[in-house]
Write a protein that holds these residues in place. Structure first.
Motif, PDB file in Angstrom:
ATOM      1  N   PHE A   1       0.828  -1.205   0.000  1.00  0.00           N
ATOM      2  CA  PHE A   1       0.000   0.000   0.000  1.00  0.00           C
ATOM      3  C   PHE A   1       0.862   1.255   0.000  1.00  0.00           C
ATOM      4  N   VAL A   2       0.276   2.333  -0.498  1.00  0.00           N
ATOM      5  CA  VAL A   2       0.945   3.631  -0.495  1.00  0.00           C
ATOM      6  C   VAL A   2       0.083   4.612   0.290  1.00  0.00           C
ATOM      7  N   VAL A   3       0.746   5.574   0.914  1.00  0.00           N
ATOM      8  CA  VAL A   3       0.030   6.608   1.649  1.00  0.00           C
ATOM      9  C   VAL A   3       0.369   7.957   1.031  1.00  0.00           C
ATOM     10  N   SER A   4      -0.662   8.773   0.894  1.00  0.00           N
ATOM     11  CA  SER A   4      -0.485  10.093   0.303  1.00  0.00           C
ATOM     12  C   SER A   4      -1.552  11.015   0.862  1.00  0.00           C
ATOM     13  N   GLY A   5      -1.114  12.161   1.364  1.00  0.00           N
ATOM     14  CA  GLY A   5      -2.077  13.090   1.958  1.00  0.00           C
ATOM     15  C   GLY A   5      -2.730  12.443   3.164  1.00  0.00           C
ATOM     16  N   THR A   6      -4.023  12.256   3.107  1.00  0.00           N
ATOM     17  CA  THR A   6      -4.749  11.637   4.216  1.00  0.00           C
ATOM     18  C   THR A   6      -5.300  10.266   3.841  1.00  0.00           C
ATOM     19  N   ILE A   7      -4.901   9.748   2.681  1.00  0.00           N
ATOM     20  CA  ILE A   7      -5.478   8.505   2.162  1.00  0.00           C
ATOM     21  C   ILE A   7      -4.402   7.446   1.972  1.00  0.00           C
ATOM     22  N   ALA A   8      -4.749   6.226   2.327  1.00  0.00           N
ATOM     23  CA  ALA A   8      -3.900   5.072   2.044  1.00  0.00           C
ATOM     24  C   ALA A   8      -4.561   4.276   0.925  1.00  0.00           C
ATOM     25  N   THR A   9      -3.774   3.860  -0.037  1.00  0.00           N
ATOM     26  CA  THR A   9      -4.300   3.087  -1.155  1.00  0.00           C
ATOM     27  C   THR A   9      -3.662   1.705  -1.169  1.00  0.00           C
ATOM     28  N   LEU A  10      -4.482   0.688  -0.965  1.00  0.00           N
ATOM     29  CA  LEU A  10      -3.996  -0.684  -1.077  1.00  0.00           C
ATOM     30  C   LEU A  10      -3.861  -1.000  -2.554  1.00  0.00           C
ATOM     31  N   THR A  11      -2.669  -1.363  -2.969  1.00  0.00           N
ATOM     32  CA  THR A  11      -2.439  -1.634  -4.381  1.00  0.00           C
ATOM     33  C   THR A  11      -2.454  -3.118  -4.696  1.00  0.00           C
ATOM     34  N   ASP A  12      -2.072  -3.938  -3.714  1.00  0.00           N
ATOM     35  CA  ASP A  12      -1.985  -5.377  -3.962  1.00  0.00           C
ATOM     36  C   ASP A  12      -2.261  -6.164  -2.696  1.00  0.00           C
ATOM     37  N   ILE A  13      -3.168  -7.116  -2.800  1.00  0.00           N
ATOM     38  CA  ILE A  13      -3.386  -8.105  -1.751  1.00  0.00           C
ATOM     39  C   ILE A  13      -3.289  -9.449  -2.451  1.00  0.00           C
ATOM     40  N   ARG A  14      -2.190 -10.159  -2.223  1.00  0.00           N
ATOM     41  CA  ARG A  14      -1.958 -11.411  -2.937  1.00  0.00           C
ATOM     42  C   ARG A  14      -1.478 -12.495  -1.978  1.00  0.00           C
ATOM     43  N   SER A  15      -1.792 -13.736  -2.347  1.00  0.00           N
ATOM     44  CA  SER A  15      -1.316 -14.873  -1.578  1.00  0.00           C
ATOM     45  C   SER A  15      -0.815 -15.951  -2.530  1.00  0.00           C
ATOM     46  N   VAL A  16      -0.053 -16.866  -1.995  1.00  0.00           N
ATOM     47  CA  VAL A  16       0.470 -17.955  -2.803  1.00  0.00           C
ATOM     48  C   VAL A  16      -0.432 -19.184  -2.715  1.00  0.00           C
ATOM     49  N   SER A  17      -1.460 -19.119  -1.884  1.00  0.00           N
ATOM     50  CA  SER A  17      -2.455 -20.198  -1.796  1.00  0.00           C
ATOM     51  C   SER A  17      -3.816 -19.572  -1.527  1.00  0.00           C
ATOM     52  N   ASP A  18      -4.839 -20.360  -1.610  1.00  0.00           N
ATOM     53  CA  ASP A  18      -6.201 -19.845  -1.439  1.00  0.00           C
ATOM     54  C   ASP A  18      -6.691 -20.050  -0.012  1.00  0.00           C
ATOM     55  N   ASP A  19      -6.240 -19.226   0.887  1.00  0.00           N
ATOM     56  CA  ASP A  19      -6.713 -19.272   2.263  1.00  0.00           C
ATOM     57  C   ASP A  19      -7.371 -17.931   2.548  1.00  0.00           C
ATOM     58  N   PHE A  20      -8.689 -17.891   2.406  1.00  0.00           N
ATOM     59  CA  PHE A  20      -9.445 -16.656   2.541  1.00  0.00           C
ATOM     60  C   PHE A  20      -9.260 -16.034   3.923  1.00  0.00           C
ATOM     61  N   GLU A  21      -9.340 -16.846   4.951  1.00  0.00           N
ATOM     62  CA  GLU A  21      -9.242 -16.333   6.324  1.00  0.00           C
ATOM     63  C   GLU A  21      -7.881 -15.688   6.580  1.00  0.00           C
ATOM     64  N   ALA A  22      -6.815 -16.314   6.134  1.00  0.00           N
ATOM     65  CA  ALA A  22      -5.474 -15.738   6.326  1.00  0.00           C
ATOM     66  C   ALA A  22      -5.337 -14.437   5.542  1.00  0.00           C
ATOM     67  N   SER A  23      -5.881 -14.388   4.324  1.00  0.00           N
ATOM     68  CA  SER A  23      -5.843 -13.150   3.534  1.00  0.00           C
ATOM     69  C   SER A  23      -6.631 -12.044   4.221  1.00  0.00           C
ATOM     70  N   PHE A  24      -7.763 -12.395   4.795  1.00  0.00           N
ATOM     71  CA  PHE A  24      -8.599 -11.439   5.520  1.00  0.00           C
ATOM     72  C   PHE A  24      -7.834 -10.853   6.704  1.00  0.00           C
ATOM     73  N   ILE A  25      -7.227 -11.724   7.498  1.00  0.00           N
ATOM     74  CA  ILE A  25      -6.498 -11.273   8.690  1.00  0.00           C
ATOM     75  C   ILE A  25      -5.295 -10.418   8.295  1.00  0.00           C
ATOM     76  N   MET A  26      -4.560 -10.828   7.267  1.00  0.00           N
ATOM     77  CA  MET A  26      -3.410 -10.047   6.805  1.00  0.00           C
ATOM     78  C   MET A  26      -3.848  -8.651   6.372  1.00  0.00           C
ATOM     79  N   SER A  27      -4.913  -8.574   5.600  1.00  0.00           N
ATOM     80  CA  SER A  27      -5.395  -7.293   5.090  1.00  0.00           C
ATOM     81  C   SER A  27      -5.912  -6.398   6.206  1.00  0.00           C
ATOM     82  N   ARG A  28      -6.655  -6.970   7.126  1.00  0.00           N
ATOM     83  CA  ARG A  28      -7.169  -6.184   8.254  1.00  0.00           C
ATOM     84  C   ARG A  28      -6.016  -5.700   9.142  1.00  0.00           C
TER      85      ARG A  28
END
Length: 127
Positions: free
Chosen positions: A45-72
């Motif tokens: 993610f990048v931060v600019s001004g008052t906003i953060a922009t997530l550019t990439d959320i990627r995993s090497v396997s399909d574990d939805f819960e782990a991706s959710f926790i990482m992103s949060r």
């Protein structure tokens, strides 16, 4: 055990972005996730001004819960740093994941969420 942590070394950030097949952005901040000490995923993610922009959320396997926790975890860090608005495009990650994390579509392919009190249980969207 799932471990989510910020990436402090730009060489490691580049290596992990390559593993996930995404473009390394040296100006971005990133978090990584490991399951039982094995690399699982990456959130950039990048931060600019008052906003953060997530550019990439990627995993090497399909574990939805782990991706959710990482992103949060990344969003909580962003909020603690004083950036209370987060944005992303639909290309940042899986749309089901983006919505589950808390993003709302505000325009075609543009998502946003207000992080104010999101992680204190006092947010207007918390149930």
């Amino acid at each position: 055990m799932l471990i989510v942590k910020p990436i402090l070394d730009k060489e490691i950030q580049k290596e992990l972005s390559d593993k996930c097949g995404i473009s390394y952005n040296p100006d971005a901040l990133a978090f990584s996730a490991y399951i039982d000490n094995v690399f699982f995923g990456f959130c950039q993610f990048v931060v600019s001004g008052t906003i953060a922009t997530l550019t990439d959320i990627r995993s090497v396997s399909d574990d939805f819960e782990a991706s959710f926790i990482m992103s949060r975890g990344a969003l909580n860090y962003i909020d603690l740093c004083g950036f209370h608005t987060a944005r992303c495009t639909s290309s940042a990650g899986d749309l089901t994941l983006l919505r589950a994390i808390g993003f709302k579509e505000i325009a075609k392919n543009l998502f946003e969420m207000n992080l104010t009190d999101e992680f204190t249980g006092k947010c207007s969207n918390c149930k």
